[in-house]
Enzyme design. Structure first.
Site, PDB file in Angstrom:
ATOM      1  N   ARG A 121     -17.545  -2.924  -3.020  1.00 53.83           N
ATOM      2  CA  ARG A 121     -18.465  -2.570  -2.856  1.00 53.83           C
ATOM      3  C   ARG A 121     -19.488  -3.604  -2.419  1.00 53.83           C
ATOM      4  O   ARG A 121     -20.360  -2.858  -3.303  1.00 53.83           O
ATOM      5  CB  ARG A 121     -18.332  -1.250  -1.907  1.00 53.83           C
ATOM      6  N   HIS A 173     -15.237 -11.558   1.327  1.00 49.44           N
ATOM      7  CA  HIS A 173     -14.835  -9.987   2.032  1.00 49.44           C
ATOM      8  C   HIS A 173     -13.074 -10.798   2.260  1.00 49.44           C
ATOM      9  O   HIS A 173     -12.743  -9.981   3.062  1.00 49.44           O
ATOM     10  CB  HIS A 173     -15.078  -9.202   2.864  1.00 49.44           C
ATOM     11  N   GLU A 209     -23.765  -7.349   4.499  1.00 49.88           N
ATOM     12  CA  GLU A 209     -22.736  -8.411   4.739  1.00 49.88           C
ATOM     13  C   GLU A 209     -21.983  -7.560   6.265  1.00 49.88           C
ATOM     14  O   GLU A 209     -21.679  -8.525   7.188  1.00 49.88           O
ATOM     15  CB  GLU A 209     -21.170  -8.264   3.916  1.00 49.88           C
TER      16      GLU A 209
HETATM   17  P1  NAI Z   1      -8.459   4.312  -6.415  1.00 49.16           P
HETATM   18  O1  NAI Z   1      -9.583   5.024  -6.016  1.00 49.16           O
HETATM   19  O2  NAI Z   1      -7.093   3.753  -6.854  1.00 49.16           O
HETATM   20  O3  NAI Z   1      -9.836   3.451  -7.762  1.00 49.16           O
HETATM   21  C1  NAI Z   1     -11.065   4.193  -8.135  1.00 49.16           C
HETATM   22  C2  NAI Z   1     -11.251   4.595  -9.479  1.00 49.16           C
HETATM   23  O4  NAI Z   1     -13.002   4.331  -9.855  1.00 49.16           O
HETATM   24  C3  NAI Z   1     -11.236   5.619  -9.232  1.00 49.16           C
HETATM   25  O5  NAI Z   1      -9.415   5.898 -10.912  1.00 49.16           O
HETATM   26  C4  NAI Z   1     -11.766   6.434 -10.220  1.00 49.16           C
HETATM   27  O6  NAI Z   1     -11.762   7.249 -10.775  1.00 49.16           O
HETATM   28  C5  NAI Z   1     -13.059   5.023 -10.440  1.00 49.16           C
HETATM   29  N1  NAI Z   1     -14.397   5.876 -10.255  1.00 49.16           N
HETATM   30  C6  NAI Z   1     -14.475   6.929  -9.584  1.00 49.16           C
HETATM   31  N2  NAI Z   1     -15.993   6.968  -9.378  1.00 49.16           N
HETATM   32  C7  NAI Z   1     -16.156   6.063 -10.480  1.00 49.16           C
HETATM   33  C8  NAI Z   1     -17.575   6.005 -11.956  1.00 49.16           C
HETATM   34  N3  NAI Z   1     -18.764   6.532 -11.041  1.00 49.16           N
HETATM   35  N4  NAI Z   1     -17.328   4.984 -12.306  1.00 49.16           N
HETATM   36  C9  NAI Z   1     -16.157   4.667 -12.616  1.00 49.16           C
HETATM   37  N5  NAI Z   1     -15.637   4.441 -12.435  1.00 49.16           N
HETATM   38  C10 NAI Z   1     -15.608   5.829 -11.463  1.00 49.16           C
HETATM   39  O7  NAI Z   1      -9.463   2.516  -5.614  1.00 49.16           O
HETATM   40  P2  NAI Z   1      -8.909   1.643  -5.675  1.00 49.16           P
HETATM   41  O8  NAI Z   1      -7.705   0.824  -4.635  1.00 49.16           O
HETATM   42  O9  NAI Z   1      -8.206   0.630  -6.844  1.00 49.16           O
HETATM   43  O10 NAI Z   1      -9.865   0.141  -4.739  1.00 49.16           O
HETATM   44  C11 NAI Z   1     -11.414   0.245  -5.696  1.00 49.16           C
HETATM   45  C12 NAI Z   1     -12.298  -0.908  -4.958  1.00 49.16           C
HETATM   46  O11 NAI Z   1     -12.132  -1.504  -4.266  1.00 49.16           O
HETATM   47  C13 NAI Z   1     -12.123   0.441  -2.638  1.00 49.16           C
HETATM   48  O12 NAI Z   1     -13.240   1.668  -3.176  1.00 49.16           O
HETATM   49  C14 NAI Z   1     -13.146  -0.452  -2.230  1.00 49.16           C
HETATM   50  O13 NAI Z   1     -14.261  -0.326  -1.933  1.00 49.16           O
HETATM   51  C15 NAI Z   1     -12.470  -1.848  -2.731  1.00 49.16           C
HETATM   52  N6  NAI Z   1     -12.067  -2.619  -2.072  1.00 49.16           N
HETATM   53  C16 NAI Z   1     -12.332  -3.569  -2.097  1.00 49.16           C
HETATM   54  C17 NAI Z   1     -11.301  -4.617  -0.372  1.00 49.16           C
HETATM   55  C18 NAI Z   1     -11.535  -6.190  -0.635  1.00 49.16           C
HETATM   56  O14 NAI Z   1     -10.761  -7.157  -0.027  1.00 49.16           O
HETATM   57  N7  NAI Z   1     -12.257  -6.917  -1.333  1.00 49.16           N
HETATM   58  C19 NAI Z   1     -10.173  -4.735  -0.457  1.00 49.16           C
HETATM   59  C20 NAI Z   1     -10.026  -2.495  -0.757  1.00 49.16           C
HETATM   60  C21 NAI Z   1     -10.374  -2.113  -1.712  1.00 49.16           C
END
Ligand code: NAI
Length: 332
Positions: free
Chosen positions: A234, A295, A263
């Site tokens: 993000r 994105h 964005e």
């Molecule tokens: P997820 O929920 O599986 O993993 C997120 C991880 O971040 C978790 O392991 C959590 O413990 C960790 N986390 C939370 N707070 C934290 C902190 N302060 N410091 C370090 N780690 C922390 O989410 P997923 O599916 O891996 O997605 C991650 C991000 O990717 C989403 O939140 C979204 O913003 C982004 N995304 C981007 C896309 C794109 O098209 N560019 C598409 C899908 C997701």
């Protein structure tokens, strides 16, 4: 269920209609982004279907509630654009697509890393111009380099696995270590250590108050000179002005972004006949060692098929008054 699908593009129509054959919801595709002044377009619908740059802040939620809408289906995993307290207060059910293809985003992240390192963006135009000189295209072996993964959830885990395949050492920071990563030999460290040892820093955390501007003046200073920073999560995880200062001083050697803090006013639209008035974004575009994609991390046929299928399941659960398991916990 009659559904107003905001921020629709042709692929949304194709894939949602494909997934909706059996369920038969009445989907109406609206190109408009959901904002306070477009929310009224949802008049007469039962649910709203929204994407990442739609505004689901308090003002929009008030309008939607006034129209009698109770359900919001997000076509995204992230839900940082939803006013959760407002949704709770106004009685909405909000469902998201928690997992569709972590591979899509992880593979795009690695594509950006490879392109930045081997300067594919420059090589592509040079060769087409008959310029076969190699000056300025020098890369580095990934093998043996250290990659710092911040957030080892579904996407961060896949990035760690892929980069391990290149022979990288992987360090990570996440309050909840991931067993697959531990088994892979990923070393969990604190953030200052991660910044101090990583040749590449890659962000895979959700946007929360805690992670807002995780990359800022102070953390850039902690990084290795010439570090590569990649953000496909993000935009607001990165203080863009701080990173521009880092690029100007040379502390940041490479920057790859699939997301950008502002964005919402740019991405997903063809603005090629307009003047971009965002000077910070325009400054980013002037650096030869910056690659920005709009994105598109999620944008594979596999991922958008899964997004469409889960979105339809979420709408069907709304209609039946049951749960798909994908509803946000609004603390009720
Ligand atoms: P997820 O929920 O599986 O993993 C997120 C991880 O971040 C978790 O392991 C959590 O413990 C960790 N986390 C939370 N707070 C934290 C902190 N302060 N410091 C370090 N780690 C922390 O989410 P997923 O599916 O891996 O997605 C991650 C991000 O990717 C989403 O939140 C979204 O913003 C982004 N995304 C981007 C896309 C794109 O098209 N560019 C598409 C899908 C997701």
């Amino acid at each position: 269920m009659r559904v107003a699908v905001f921020s629709s593009h042709p692929h949304d129509e194709t894939y949602l209609n494909g997934a909706n054959k059996e369920a038969g919801h009445d989907l109406v595709f609206l190109e408009s982004r959901l904002k306070p002044h477009t929310a009224k377009l949802a008049d007469g619908f039962d649910a709203v279907c929204a994407f990442v740059n739609d505004d689901l802040g308090e003002e929009v939620l008030e309008v939607l509630a006034g129209l009698g809408i109770e359900h919001i289906a997000l076509r995204s995993a992230g839900f940082n654009h939803v006013d959760l307290a407002g949704a709770e207060r106004l009685g909405f059910t909000v469902a998201r697509v928690p997992a569709y293809s972590p591979h899509a985003v992880a593979e795009h992240t690695v594509a950006i890393m490879l392109a930045l390192n081997r300067q594919i963006h420059k090589a592509y135009t040079r060769v087409r111009d008959g310029n076969f000189a190699l000056d300025g295209l020098l890369g580095f072996d990934l093998h043996g380099r250290t990659v710092g993964v911040i957030g080892t959830g579904k996407i961060g885990e896949r990035v760690a696995v892929i980069m391990s395949g290149f022979g990288c050492r992987i360090v990570a920071y996440d309050p909840h270590p991931n067993q697959v990563c531990l088994d892979l030999g990923v070393e969990y460290v604190d953030l200052p250590t991660l910044f101090g040892v990583s040749d590449i820093v890659t962000l895979h955390t959700p946007l929360t108050p805690e992670t807002h501007h995780l990359i800022n003046d102070k953390t850039v200073e902690m990084m290795k000179p010439g570090v590569m920073i990649v953000n496909t999560s993000r935009g607001a995880l990165v203080d863009t002005v701080a990173v521009i200062d880092g690029l100007k001083s040379g502390r940041v050697g490479y920057l790859g972004l699939d997301v950008y803090e502002e964005e919402g006013d740019l991405f997903f639209e063809n603005l090629s006949d307009r003047i971009i008035t965002d000077d910070v974004f325009s400054r980013l575009l002037t650096f030869p060692n910056v690659i920005i994609t709009g994105h598109q991390g999620f944008f594979t046929a596999d991922a958008i098929t899964a997004i469409a299928e889960t979105t339809i399941e979420n709408l069907t659960a709304f209609e039946a008054g049951t749960t798909s398991g994908n509803e946000l916990d609004l603390g009720r």
